[in-house]
Design a protein around this motif. Sequence first.
Motif, short mmCIF file in Angstrom:
data_model
loop_
_atom_site.label_atom_id
_atom_site.label_comp_id
_atom_site.label_asym_id
_atom_site.label_seq_id
_atom_site.Cartn_x
_atom_site.Cartn_y
_atom_site.Cartn_z
N UNK A 133 0.78 -1.23 0.00
CA UNK A 133 0.00 0.00 0.00
C UNK A 133 0.80 1.27 0.00
N UNK A 134 2.12 1.19 0.11
CA UNK A 134 2.95 2.40 0.07
C UNK A 134 2.87 3.06 -1.29
N UNK A 135 2.77 4.40 -1.27
CA UNK A 135 2.73 5.14 -2.53
C UNK A 135 4.08 5.78 -2.85
N UNK A 177 16.02 10.14 5.62
CA UNK A 177 17.01 10.38 4.56
C UNK A 177 16.29 11.01 3.37
N UNK A 178 16.17 12.34 3.41
CA UNK A 178 15.37 13.08 2.45
C UNK A 178 15.88 12.96 1.03
N UNK A 179 17.17 12.69 0.87
CA UNK A 179 17.78 12.80 -0.45
C UNK A 179 18.33 11.48 -0.98
N UNK A 180 17.85 10.38 -0.44
CA UNK A 180 18.26 9.08 -0.99
C UNK A 180 17.78 8.97 -2.43
N UNK A 181 18.69 8.60 -3.33
CA UNK A 181 18.33 8.51 -4.74
C UNK A 181 17.66 7.21 -5.13
N UNK A 182 17.63 6.23 -4.21
CA UNK A 182 16.95 4.97 -4.48
C UNK A 182 15.61 5.00 -3.78
N UNK A 183 14.54 5.02 -4.55
CA UNK A 183 13.19 5.11 -3.98
C UNK A 183 12.20 4.49 -4.96
N UNK A 184 11.11 3.99 -4.42
CA UNK A 184 10.07 3.39 -5.25
C UNK A 184 8.74 4.11 -5.03
N UNK A 185 7.85 3.99 -5.99
CA UNK A 185 6.56 4.69 -5.87
C UNK A 185 5.56 4.14 -6.88
N UNK A 186 4.29 4.39 -6.56
CA UNK A 186 3.24 4.13 -7.54
C UNK A 186 3.36 5.18 -8.64
N UNK A 187 3.48 4.73 -9.86
CA UNK A 187 3.71 5.66 -10.97
C UNK A 187 2.58 6.67 -11.09
#
Length: 407
Positions: A133-135, A177-187
């Motif tokens: 359920x994470x967006x 970690x506000x600026x982590x470049x590895x992140x996932x999301x609902x498109x």
Amino acid sequence: MHMSTAVDLSNVHDVTPADRRPLALPAIELSIVMPCLNEAETLAVCIRKAQRFIQDSGISGEVVIADNGSTDGSRQIANALGARIVAVEARGYGAALIGGIAAARGTYVIMGDADDSYDFLSLQPFVDALRAGGELVMGDRFLGGIASGAMPPLHRYLGNPVLSFLGRLLFDNKISDFHCGLRGFRRDAILDLGLRSTGMEFASEMVVKAVMHRLDVRQVATTLSPDGRSRAPHLRTWRDGWRHLRFLLTYAPRFLFVYPGMACAAIGTIGVATLASGSVTLGRVELSITTMLFAAMLLLLGCQLVSFGIVARLYGVASKLWPTSRRVELFRARFSVERGAIAGGLLSLLGVVGIVLLVGGWATTGFGAMDGIALMRLAIPAMVATLLGLQAVFTSFLIGLVDTRTG
């Protein structure tokens, strides 16, 4: 207000050879998007790791390379390894990712740099959080581990902690970690945010707008390794750090304008009101008419900042930079240009009355010499009332121009 240039998506196009494009596109659950600008040294290992994760996890996925104009053979490497190549003509980290996300076919997107600093073999925690359920799922490098030499000490102990702290403070969230470049999301959820920053501050914009729009934001541990490039990274410490800070402040008008303005106005009001009746002695220091003059300056500055904050907030809502709020809608319901102009006019009139009394008192002396200090104790409040009233009138018209829904 700072406005970032929107990326022209008409210049984003898939350059994957036609003979490798399937006639009927299968449903894709995950797109792994990598921005790329001359990453020939590390691109191949990143693509292979991402492809291996997709294969080992059994997920239906694709690897998308958002190429930002590489001239070192990066496109040829991506093509040879079977990755989708999306050409993005607008330059910049954010521009490349906006184009890559728009072209991705997956329900979920995981983005990460193509410099081999992030582990594309260990993406399962991101996928699990998205399926739950994470967006927006943020990687936390400080929780997962930062290898020696992977992050400059200035970034690790000052830049990232300070900017992350400000991000949590200004936008009321718990992201470590506000600026982590590895992140996932609902498109679809991220596309709905209308992200527009073309530079490195794109990373901040995504988090800030996700929080503002109350998306389900989660965190998972991830690692950071030294990148495998022999050249210097695209990131520029002071320039990009300032752009992140500027973005955070721009999107937080309460902290940039309203709260400092209220503090200045309160101190200035107390100073003017206290010294209008006479000097005040604090120990061996006497506060008199000069202090009253600076208090008036502080009062005017504070009210100006508060008005800036109101206009900035309404502008942000009107231009869809951020969502509305209960306070904004309450203000809209009660405010009108006419009401603001009338209130400002009455305040200015009060100031003019004070000026008339001053001139009248001067006339009684035959327009001769007067007590300068006594004169200023009335002149300063009259000046403040006149200027604040005029400011309220013109600010009301500016609000009416910016917020077309008002009155």
